[in-house]
Design an enzyme around this catalytic site. Structure first.
Site, PDB file in Angstrom:
ATOM      1  N   HIS A   8       7.129  21.433 -10.998  1.00 34.58           N
ATOM      2  CA  HIS A   8       6.934  22.781 -11.533  1.00 34.58           C
ATOM      3  C   HIS A   8       8.138  23.637 -11.124  1.00 34.58           C
ATOM      4  O   HIS A   8       8.252  24.044  -9.966  1.00 34.58           O
ATOM      5  CB  HIS A   8       5.648  23.317 -10.892  1.00 34.58           C
ATOM      6  N   SER A  62       5.840  29.612 -15.700  1.00 32.02           N
ATOM      7  CA  SER A  62       4.534  29.667 -15.040  1.00 32.02           C
ATOM      8  C   SER A  62       3.738  30.892 -15.486  1.00 32.02           C
ATOM      9  O   SER A  62       3.598  31.094 -16.687  1.00 32.02           O
ATOM     10  CB  SER A  62       4.775  29.633 -13.524  1.00 32.02           C
ATOM     11  N   LYS A  87       3.212  32.320 -19.419  1.00 29.81           N
ATOM     12  CA  LYS A  87       2.024  32.825 -20.135  1.00 29.81           C
ATOM     13  C   LYS A  87       2.384  34.198 -20.706  1.00 29.81           C
ATOM     14  O   LYS A  87       2.075  34.528 -21.856  1.00 29.81           O
ATOM     15  CB  LYS A  87       0.825  32.989 -19.179  1.00 29.81           C
ATOM     16  N   TRP A 147      -0.957  20.153 -12.750  1.00 26.75           N
ATOM     17  CA  TRP A 147      -1.709  21.423 -12.675  1.00 26.75           C
ATOM     18  C   TRP A 147      -1.566  22.216 -13.982  1.00 26.75           C
ATOM     19  O   TRP A 147      -2.485  22.879 -14.428  1.00 26.75           O
ATOM     20  CB  TRP A 147      -1.161  22.210 -11.479  1.00 26.75           C
TER      21      TRP A 147
HETATM   22  C1  GCU Z   1      -0.701  29.246  -9.826  1.00 20.91           C
HETATM   23  C2  GCU Z   1      -1.630  29.469 -10.995  1.00 20.91           C
HETATM   24  C3  GCU Z   1      -0.950  29.104 -12.311  1.00 20.91           C
HETATM   25  C4  GCU Z   1       0.355  29.835 -12.435  1.00 20.91           C
HETATM   26  C5  GCU Z   1       1.205  29.623 -11.214  1.00 20.91           C
HETATM   27  C6  GCU Z   1       2.457  30.493 -11.162  1.00 20.91           C
HETATM   28  O1  GCU Z   1      -0.423  27.894  -9.678  1.00 20.91           O
HETATM   29  O2  GCU Z   1      -2.775  28.691 -10.762  1.00 20.91           O
HETATM   30  O3  GCU Z   1      -1.776  29.424 -13.407  1.00 20.91           O
HETATM   31  O4  GCU Z   1       1.024  29.438 -13.604  1.00 20.91           O
HETATM   32  O5  GCU Z   1       0.474  29.981 -10.046  1.00 20.91           O
HETATM   33  O6  GCU Z   1       2.601  31.414 -11.907  1.00 20.91           O
HETATM   34  O7  GCU Z   1       3.260  30.249 -10.265  1.00 20.91           O
END
Ligand code: GCU
Length: 424
Positions: A405, A262, A266, A353
């Site tokens: 997720h 998540s 990134k 998402w």
């Molecule tokens: C939120 C956010 C995402 C991210 C995620 C996480 O959903 O919008 O961009 O990847 O949190 O890191 O849990």
């Protein structure tokens, strides 16, 4: 402290309101994806076609890296800006019923109070004959959450915004399903982890906490809109952990895979793009601002991020929020920055998402760079995402797992197989 907690609550409310508000609602309708053209990673800004590996390495790669630094994640100082030290605090030579050695190492920096530190947990297979390859990944809630093992110390956030009022002990092992330590150890790898908010607390948005004060003199030369967002700070922390691992004799620092889920996926991609010592990179469900193409504007959008979590990025990135087609790069070029090193992009089919299709297309569109550099890239896989639970690709690997997720044993089993192929 109270003020910060109130600020955190306020941000949480804005987040909730944002998710409900019509204008920031994610687009989950494929028919609303506006046709787009991706920037060509193999054409330089002056129009030169990149036809040789040398031209990529000497010119085009730095052009792309500079754009991501100046316009999306922010500039990253090198290690030289701060004095780095480390100390082994504790060792358990018979962890996991004697299968592993667990070490807790503290990394700290010479800086005015409060002196930033990062506490890392290192889990090493005990049977190893020599230095082993390792997976390095930041965790979301503290080192004590990756396992139920009571030996592991509780880790806290420098300002307590995340854990205030919570019983840390009660959180022990809460994320253990995401960190199958025994499976990793049994396959001959070490696992290294640290709590991401020890590096810089999330959603703070200011440059005062965690390691940010160490960036101060470097940032005097950086235009304000290009100063490091939090993803850059976390990625910088990963590189400092790798500096430390170069001095841990049981670990082969030349074979470290950086992995993240998540927002930390990134971060893993950005760490791998900046620091070519990472031998392999894994993005698990990183989504928008990670592996997913921004131009698809599907699932989470750059506009949503700009409204709700702008502090992950540098301020410059805001100007593209309403029209991602104007961004002079896209996320396939982030993956291309990792070339020729192996990269694994993973999605989950219920995680719209994070835009699984956009993550696949991003991996697929990095292929020309991987092939120019002499690898087999995506391995001839087509430009349509594979079936659920069927991994595809070669040096660029991809799967879309069934389910939500998350990080599961299915994901780890694939990452271990991938690492066996490239790091053993
Ligand atoms: C939120 C956010 C995402 C991210 C995620 C996480 O959903 O919008 O961009 O990847 O949190 O890191 O849990």
């Amino acid at each position: 402290m109270k003020k910060r907690f109130t600020a955190f609550m306020l941000i949480s409310c804005i987040w909730t309101a944002a998710v409900c508000a019509e204008e920031w609602k994610e687009n989950n309708d494929e028919s609303k994806v506006i046709p787009y053209t991706l920037p060509d990673p193999l054409v330089c800004q002056d129009g030169t076609q990149v036809a040789t590996p040398e031209l990529w390495t000497e010119k085009r790669r730095s052009e792309i890296l500079e754009m991501f630094r100046m316009q999306m994640y922010g500039m990253m100082p090198d290690r030289g800006q701060s004095e780095l030290r480390w100390e082994t605090l504790r060792v358990n030579p018979v962890a996991l019923d004697g299968k592993a050695v667990f070490k807790e190492i503290r990394i700290w920096f010479d800086a005015p109070n409060p002196r930033p530190k990062i506490d890392i947990l290192v889990c090493i297979p005990r049977a190893a004959a020599g230095p082993v390859p390792a997976f390095l990944g930041l965790n979301f809630y503290g080192n004590h959450t990756v396992s139920g093992d009571r030996w592991i110390s509780l880790t806290d956030c420098p300002d307590g915004t995340r854990v205030q009022g919570k019983d840390l002990e009660a959180q022990r092992g809460r994320s253990k399903s995401r960190w199958p330590i025994e499976m990793i150890i049994d396959r001959g790898y070490a696992l290294v982890t640290a709590y991401y908010e020890e590096i810089v607390p999330d959603y703070h948005g200011g440059h005062t906490l965690g390691v940010y004060p160490l960036f101060a003199s470097f940032e005097e030369s950086v235009p304000e809109p290009s100063r490091a967002g939090e993803i850059t700070a976390w990625a910088w922390g990963l590189s400092r952990i790798l500096d430390c691992l170069e001095n841990v004799p049981e670990i082969d620092a030349g074979r470290v895979a950086v992995m993240g889920h998540s927002r930390l996926g990134k971060t893993a991609l950005w760490a791998g793009a900046n620091d070519q010592r990472f031998a392999l990179v894994i993005s698990n469900d990183s989504g928008c601002g990670g592996a997913a193409l921004s131009r698809r504007n599907f699932g989470e959008t750059p506009e949503f991020m700009d409204q709700v979590i702008p502090s992950w990025f540098c301020r410059y990135y805001s100007r593209y929020a309403k029209d991602p087609a104007q961004i002079p790069f896209d996320q396939h070029e982030l993956i291309a920055l990792i070339a020729p090193r192996p990269v694994y992009v993973a999605s989950a089919d219920e995680d719209l998402w994070a835009d699984p299709k956009g993550e696949y297309l991003s991996a697929w569109n990095a292929d020309p760079v991987y092939r120019l550099l002499g690898t087999d890239g995506i391995g001839g896989a087509p430009d349509t995402p594979p079936e659920t639970d069927v991994p595809v690709g070669a040096t660029i690997r991809y799967h879309r797992r069934s389910g939500k997720h998350d990080v599961t044993d299915f994901d780890w089993n694939e990452y271990l197989g991938f690492a066996d192929r490239y790091m053993k």
